[in-house]
Enzyme design. Structure first.
Site, short mmCIF file in Angstrom:
data_model
loop_
_atom_site.label_atom_id
_atom_site.label_comp_id
_atom_site.label_asym_id
_atom_site.label_seq_id
_atom_site.Cartn_x
_atom_site.Cartn_y
_atom_site.Cartn_z
N GLU A 151 -23.39 57.97 11.80
CA GLU A 151 -21.93 57.84 11.93
C GLU A 151 -21.38 58.71 13.07
OE1 GLU A 151 -20.05 58.40 8.12
OE2 GLU A 151 -20.45 56.31 7.59
N GLU A 308 -24.47 50.99 4.73
CA GLU A 308 -24.06 51.82 3.60
C GLU A 308 -22.87 51.18 2.91
OE1 GLU A 308 -23.05 55.90 4.31
OE2 GLU A 308 -24.64 56.14 5.79
C1 GLA Z 1 -20.95 58.15 5.05
C2 GLA Z 1 -22.19 58.91 5.46
C3 GLA Z 1 -23.09 59.24 4.33
C4 GLA Z 1 -22.30 59.70 3.13
C5 GLA Z 1 -21.32 58.63 2.76
C6 GLA Z 1 -20.51 58.94 1.53
O1 GLA Z 1 -21.09 56.81 5.09
O2 GLA Z 1 -22.92 58.22 6.44
O3 GLA Z 1 -23.97 60.25 4.74
O4 GLA Z 1 -21.61 60.87 3.46
O5 GLA Z 1 -20.41 58.46 3.81
O6 GLA Z 1 -19.62 57.92 1.23
#
Ligand code: GLA
Length: 689
Positions: A151, A308
């Site tokens: 991210e 995710e």
């Molecule tokens: C993001 C991050 C993860 C985690 C999630 C929690 O997507 O990439 O590492 O912190 O949020 O929702």
């Protein structure tokens, strides 16, 4: 059947953090993964400190054993480069790599993403780690995908430290060809005595006494996106060299302002996204659909990966609601409905320590006795049943223009209204199309427009002449363009196009704007739409304009206030094509206005007459087989008439239609003979992709 990775079918799995657990737990994890049909796990995302305990030692033993175990259980690995959280030893040796805010506050170690994107020390360490991982695992049979970093731009999208200042100046020198006079012209530094004698005098736009030069701010946005991209590309170059043939991704964050994903996605082998729609938001599925349409569009309609999502609640909102029964499944299917070839999660096993210990997981704290676990197993089974859809595609019936440059410039300070924000302008247009069953693709200003009969531009604040020319050519060739308010205002340096708004779009739209009239918060101006079906009295909020006609015809007028009687919505015909202008922000009332160009462009829903709340999309395989997704987001059972096909979720033949329970879904395979529209051109075969 094309596949995102060498793993056949749809991908199922999630982030797995074995470094948080004793090794004895791993075997149980893999056994349960097999039970849940997990075929891909992301490992190592935050494992830098474990892999490299200090500058000169490496601990790969545990990772070797882990990958072997995965391979033995036929679970493929999406291996992270682990660079999103630099270890304490590196930070203490080089505190200068910590990021600084615009106020000069240094952000400390103790969370994650604590690095300056322009830090040479951080970059060298990240590249070294990536190289070590690539050299060790590039040929490992479990490796299916590389996951660079995590991210980008999440916690730290910009840094104002001295190192960033140096990098910013370097970037400016290149952009302006070492010509400080050109920078002065483009930044309009004659204003407020902001003239620079040399590049060394320039600093990042740190907190200043008053409004900061807007072009400096705009170039800063561009620089910040590029600075993070340069980091990503440094890691990608290592992987391409050491591990060629293994696809590479980095997880995007849906429609994120800080990174120009058009540019970023050019450097990815596949697009992946992290999506966290809020179960407390009754319209969350509309925003999710929009984000998924963007992800699909970033690589011209190729399948993408939901990297995710939360199986249930997240832990980072003030109040974190779990997903009610059925919603997790429905929202997972929604990603597939909009072109994803896999559903992964954060995370596999719920953590017992750390900031995210209350975040839901595929394997909750309660273990296999939990409802959450049953939902995980069910989803895995359904994804297996849907395996044949992998590689099929869908295409929008209309397109939305999205330009990060324009987004950044629109939201700079000292505009007529601070309420004119891209998400707020785009959202209602997207929702209106979504409600009418129209799937849209997103396109960049330089994108291919010809295949679309309808092109929507909710806002084009920043517009260069070349794009205006392309839009004009599009309409002259028979296309239908709908343009929202406050468009065609400035050029790429954020200088106002002289001679009246909307600048270079004026001849195309056949109107000129005499004055912007923002509408105060809580107030509204009535707009009356000309004769026709549907609501005729609409409400403009946030924004209105005094426009004058220069060839366009009025289709709606302001009905109250100082603009009463003046045109609000116009159409300018150019042969078979037409250019529409909405001079106000109609918020959730925009639907009836958009119906006019939809009808004129002949854009019809995928499946007409759907019950309210039912989302329908159709993916098509290269051989012409159609996959019709029917998703019931509504609270009531409903029936969708349909002739023929097989519901892949139940295996049942469809005769007469499909009945959908509340939050229910069907995925109907429709053989080629009855598929109403031609199949897309097949992709050339690509190794691993
Ligand atoms: C993001 C991050 C993860 C985690 C999630 C929690 O997507 O990439 O590492 O912190 O949020 O929702």
């Amino acid at each position: 059947m094309a596949s995102l990775t060498r793993v056949p079918g749809l991908l199922h799995g999630g982030d797995w953090s074995p470094e948080q657990w004793p090794e004895a737990v791993w075997a149980e994890d893999l056994k349960l993964m097999n039970e849940a049909g997990v075929n891909l796990v992301t490992i190592g995302v935050f494992a830098w400190a474990r892999i490299q305990p200090d500058a000169d030692s490496w601990d790969f033993g545990w990772l070797d054993r882990l990958l072997e175990l995965c391979h033995a259980h036929a679970v493929a690995v999406d291996l992270a480069t682990a660079t999103a959280s630099p270890p304490a030893w590196l930070v203490r040796a080089h505190p200068e790599l910590l990021p600084q805010t615009a106020d000069g506050v240094r952000l400390e170690f103790g969370s994650r993403q604590h690095y300056c994107p322009s830090s040479p020390v951080y970059r060298a360490a990240a590249v070294r780690l990536t190289k070590a991982l690539a050299e060790r695992y590039h040929a490992h049979p479990a490796l299916a995908l590389w996951h660079i970093h995590n991210e980008y731009g999440d916690h730290v999208a910009e840094c104002f430290c001295p190192e960033s200042a140096t990098a910013f100046r370097r970037w400016l020198r290149e952009r302006y060809g070492e010509r400080i006079a050109e920078l002065n012209r483009c930044w309009g530094t004659a204003f407020w005595s902001q003239h620079y004698g040399q590049f060394e005098e320039i600093e990042p736009p740190r907190t200043a006494p008053g409004p900061v030069n807007p072009t400096q701010l705009l170039d800063w946005r561009r620089f910040c996106s590029d600075a993070l991209l340069a980091l990503y590309r440094a890691e990608k170059a290592v992987l391409d060299e050491v591990a060629p043939g293994v696809p590479v991704t980095t997880n995007f964050m849906s429609m994120l302002k800080s990174l120009d994903y058009w540019e970023w996605s050019r450097h990815e082998d596949l697009v992946s996204d992290d999506a966290y729609p809020d179960p407390a938001d009754p319209r969350a599925q509309v925003t999710a659909a929009m984000n998924y349409d963007l992800m699909r569009s970033l690589k011209g309609g190729r399948p993408w990966l939901l990297m995710e999502q939360a199986p249930s609640a997240v832990s980072w909102r003030p109040v974190n609601l779990p997903k009610p029964p059925g919603l997790y499944r429905l929202w997972s299917l929604q990603a597939l409905a909009r072109g994803a070839d896999g559903v992964l999660h954060f995370q596999w096993r719920a953590s017992v320590a750390g900031a995210e210990k209350f975040h839901s997981a595929m394997l909750p704290h309660r273990g296999t006795a939990s409802r959450g676990w049953r939902a995980t197993v069910r989803l895995g089974a359904e994804l297996r049943r849907l395996g044949e859809i992998a590689g099929s595609r869908l295409r929008g019936q209309a397109a939305v223009l999205l330009d990060w440059d324009s987004w950044w410039a629109l939201e700079l300070d000292d505009h007529p209204s601070a309420r004119m924000r891209w998400p707020e302008l785009l959202g209602p247009w997207y929702a209106a199309l979504h409600e009418r069953g129209i799937t849209v693709d997103f396109v960049p200003p330089t994108g291919e427009l010809d295949g679309y009969r309808l092109l929507l531009a909710p806002n084009l604040y920043l517009l260069d002449i070349a794009t205006a020319d392309r839009l004009t050519a599009y309409v002259r060739a028979g296309g239908h363009l709908v343009c929202g308010p406050f468009s065609g205002i400035s050029d790429r340096h954020d200088h106002i196009h002289p001679g009246g708004h909307p600048g270079p779009l004026r001849p195309l739209l056949g109107i000129v704007v005499d004055e912007h009239r923002p509408i105060p918060d809580g107030a509204a101006t009535a707009v009356r739409l000309g004769p026709g079906p549907g609501p005729r009295e609409l409400r403009a909020v946030t924004w209105s304009e005094w426009i004058e006609l220069e060839g366009a015809e009025p289709l709606a007028h302001y009905a109250t206030g100082e603009l009463a009687g003046r045109p609000a919505v116009t159409r300018h015909r150019h042969g078979r094509g037409s250019a529409w202008y909405l001079s106000c922000h109609l918020g959730s009332d925009v639907g009836p206005v958009l119906e006019l160009p939809l009808a004129e462009a002949g854009v019809t829903p995928e499946l007409p007459g759907l019950p309210p709340g039912v989302e329908a999309t159709r993916r098509r395989a290269a051989d012409g087989t159609g996959y019709l997704f029917l998703l019931n987001h509504g609270p009531a059972e409903c029936h969708v008439p349909l002739d023929g096909g097989t519901d892949l979720l139940t295996g049942a033949e469809v005769t007469g239609g499909v009945t959908l329970a509340p939050l229910g879904a069907a995925v109907v395979r429709i053989p080629r003979a009855t598929a109403p529209t031609p199949a897309p051109t097949p992709e050339p075969a690509e190794e691993h992709l």
